[in-house]
Design an enzyme around this catalytic site. Structure first.
Site, mmCIF file in Angstrom:
data_model
loop_
_atom_site.group_PDB
_atom_site.id
_atom_site.type_symbol
_atom_site.label_atom_id
_atom_site.label_comp_id
_atom_site.label_asym_id
_atom_site.label_seq_id
_atom_site.Cartn_x
_atom_site.Cartn_y
_atom_site.Cartn_z
ATOM 1 N N LYS A 68 65.009 -27.201 -21.628
ATOM 2 C CA LYS A 68 65.045 -26.525 -22.917
ATOM 3 C C LYS A 68 65.699 -25.130 -22.838
ATOM 4 C CE LYS A 68 62.736 -26.958 -26.872
ATOM 5 N NZ LYS A 68 63.727 -27.049 -27.555
ATOM 6 N N GLY A 73 62.916 -20.718 -16.608
ATOM 7 C CA GLY A 73 63.686 -21.508 -15.593
ATOM 8 C C GLY A 73 64.858 -21.762 -16.186
ATOM 9 N N CYS A 74 65.218 -22.272 -17.165
ATOM 10 C CA CYS A 74 66.437 -22.498 -18.018
ATOM 11 C C CYS A 74 67.368 -21.578 -17.993
ATOM 12 C CB CYS A 74 66.198 -23.586 -18.983
ATOM 13 S SG CYS A 74 65.376 -24.829 -18.775
ATOM 14 N N THR A 75 66.718 -20.223 -18.374
ATOM 15 C CA THR A 75 67.531 -19.216 -18.595
ATOM 16 C C THR A 75 67.982 -18.645 -17.066
ATOM 17 O OG1 THR A 75 66.223 -18.653 -20.638
ATOM 18 C CG2 THR A 75 67.273 -16.804 -19.550
ATOM 19 N N ALA A 78 71.001 -20.871 -15.904
ATOM 20 C CA ALA A 78 72.015 -20.471 -16.658
ATOM 21 C C ALA A 78 72.751 -19.113 -16.201
ATOM 22 C CB ALA A 78 71.886 -20.537 -18.063
#
Length: 182
Positions: A68, A73-75, A78
């Site tokens: 998401k 975690g995704c930030t 990335a």
């Protein structure tokens, strides 16, 4: 005294029918194996244009699936790929991120985080499913955190499943260095 109904046969029928039903969770789909041709796809990018795997033929591709936009975690994952972007460019490698988020969400995420690589929208989770990268979380279907290294010939060179965002970019760079030495 009123007679009671025996519901056991009905319950047994329902339980057996569900147990024998020919269904399978997409979360159980296997990722493509190392050496297999990477499944091609065409998805909308954060800038609203279509992108296909075949567009990157002749380059190494880091195809990473994540749950998401805008989550911690995704930030982190990335941002780490972005901070290593020059290293990826030096070794003829492109990074493509995939989640079920919309292209508009990806656009906003890229703008907020200063991401220069493409994020691909997979709202129906078809590509995530092809890559065995689907999970269920609180009743929602999301892309699972897996990464695929795809060689310039379009074959799967390495698979990372259940990725931890911290240090993953360095892990991918080390794997690419090893693969490119072979």
């Amino acid at each position: 005294m009123k007679p009671t109904k025996n519901y056991f046969p009905r319950i047994l029928f329902v339980v057996l029918a569900l147990a024998l039903a020919p269904w399978r969770s997409t979360a159980d789909a296997e990722p493509p194996a190392v050496g297999a041709n990477a499944p091609d796809f065409s998805l909308t990018t954060n800038d609203g244009t279509p992108a296909s795997l075949k567009d990157y033929q002749g380059k190494w591709v880091v195809l990473y699936f994540y749950p998401k936009d805008f989550t911690s975690g995704c930030t982190l994952e990335a941002r780490n790929f972005q901070s290593d972007m020059a290293k990826y460019e030096q070794i003829n490698t492109v990074i493509l991120g995939v989640s079920i988020d919309s292209a508009e969400s990806h656009k906003d995420f890229c703008a907020k985080e200063g991401l220069s690589f493409k994020l691909l929208s997979d709202p129906g989770a078809q590509v995530s499913t092809q890559y065995g990268s689907v999970m269920e979380y609180n009743g929602a279907t999301l892309s699972a955190r897996n990464t695929f290294l795809i060689a310039p010939d379009g074959k799967i060179a390495q698979v990372f499943t259940g990725v931890k965002p911290t240090g993953h970019s360095e892990e991918v760079l080390a794997a690419l260095a090893d693969l490119q030495r072979r």
